[in-house]
Structure formats: C-alpha cells, structure tokens
Scaffold this active site. Structure first.
Site, PDB file in Angstrom:
ATOM      1  N   HIS A   7     -45.726 -36.631  56.494  1.00 35.73           N
ATOM      2  CA  HIS A   7     -46.792 -35.871  57.155  1.00 35.73           C
ATOM      3  C   HIS A   7     -46.913 -34.483  56.543  1.00 35.73           C
ATOM      4  CE1 HIS A   7     -43.168 -34.824  59.595  1.00 35.73           C
ATOM      5  NE2 HIS A   7     -43.715 -33.625  59.663  1.00 35.73           N
ATOM      6  N   HIS A  79     -45.495 -26.954  56.813  1.00 30.01           N
ATOM      7  CA  HIS A  79     -44.540 -27.676  55.968  1.00 30.01           C
ATOM      8  C   HIS A  79     -45.099 -29.034  55.571  1.00 30.01           C
ATOM      9  CE1 HIS A  79     -43.254 -29.116  60.056  1.00 30.01           C
ATOM     10  NE2 HIS A  79     -43.056 -30.254  59.428  1.00 30.01           N
ATOM     11  N   GLU A 130     -39.654 -30.530  54.678  1.00 35.77           N
ATOM     12  CA  GLU A 130     -38.854 -31.309  55.603  1.00 35.77           C
ATOM     13  C   GLU A 130     -38.555 -32.641  54.919  1.00 35.77           C
ATOM     14  OE1 GLU A 130     -41.048 -32.408  59.153  1.00 35.77           O
ATOM     15  OE2 GLU A 130     -39.228 -32.920  60.246  1.00 35.77           O
TER      16      GLU A 130
END
Ligand code: CO
Length: 134
Positions: A7, A79, A130
C-alpha cells in the site's frame, strides 16, 4: 528481497473530504473509516486493482502522524509499504548494510494484523518505508 507494493499511505487533514475525492472524483472503492487506536490513526482503505491506498488521519493526542501533518498541512504521501517473505531475515540483511530500522527493531503488528517494520527515510531516497511480512 522486496515483493509486491502492499500500500501507499497518505496522511490527510480531513478524512471525509479525502474519502470523497477517492470515491466520488476518482471512482475508487473506499471503505468506512476504521479507528486503529493502537496505531494512533483512523484509516480509510482505498481498494485499487493492484494495490491499496490508505488514507491516514490522526487519532488521539500521541498520533505518529501528527507531526507530519503539522509540516504538511494539506496532507501528503506518508509511507510506502513493500511486502517481504521473512521480516526478520529482511531486517537482518538491511541492518548488515547499515540501514536504520526504526524503533527497537522488533516487528510490530501492523494495521493488517501482520508483522511490520519501518525504515529510516534518509536511507531510502527520502521516503519512509514500511515492510510487511506477506
Ligand atoms: Co502502512
């Protein structure tokens, strides 16, 4: 080492407005707001055919994205999340290359119930990364 883009997270000052932009203007499928108190955010998931966008809004007074929104009052990309097969192995490989893993270096349970770690933006082209064990 990294696999699929899981994502992209976008911090937004107005979750309702951001949801409407993705749903009504861009025609995407948008979830209801999901409060994640353990993560200090309320999230709206935008489902795209090949990945997800997560709209993040601060929740509570110690939200990890509060400072980001202060610096970026209109919102912005917070992020990107890449999938890895084995998060401990990925962490060890990154650390061996001198990359900075945020926090205590132990994977935490992320917004999708899977182990995640965050990597220092200064080591990755100015982008907070991440990694999530898929
Ligand atoms: Co994320």
């Amino acid at each position: 080492m990294i696999g699929r883009l899981n994502h992209i997270a976008i911090a937004v000052p107005d979750l309702e407005k951001a949801s409407a932009v993705y749903r009504d203007t861009l025609g995407a499928r948008v979830s209801k707001p999901l409060p994640l108190p353990a993560h200090g955010v309320t999230t709206v998931f935008v489902e795209l055919p090949n990945t997800k966008i997560e709209l993040l809004h601060p929740l509570g007074d110690k939200s990890p994205i509060a400072g980001f929104l202060e610096r970026n009052p209109a919102g912005g990309v917070h992020h990107v999340c890449y999938e890895v097969g084995d998060i401990a192995a990925a962490r060890d490989k990154l650390k061996a290359r001198g990359m900075r893993v945020l926090g205590d270096g132990e994977p935490k349970t992320g917004a999708h119930g899977k182990p995640v770690l965050f990597l220092h933006p200064k080591d990755f082209c100015g982008t907070l990364i991440e990694i999530e064990q898929a």
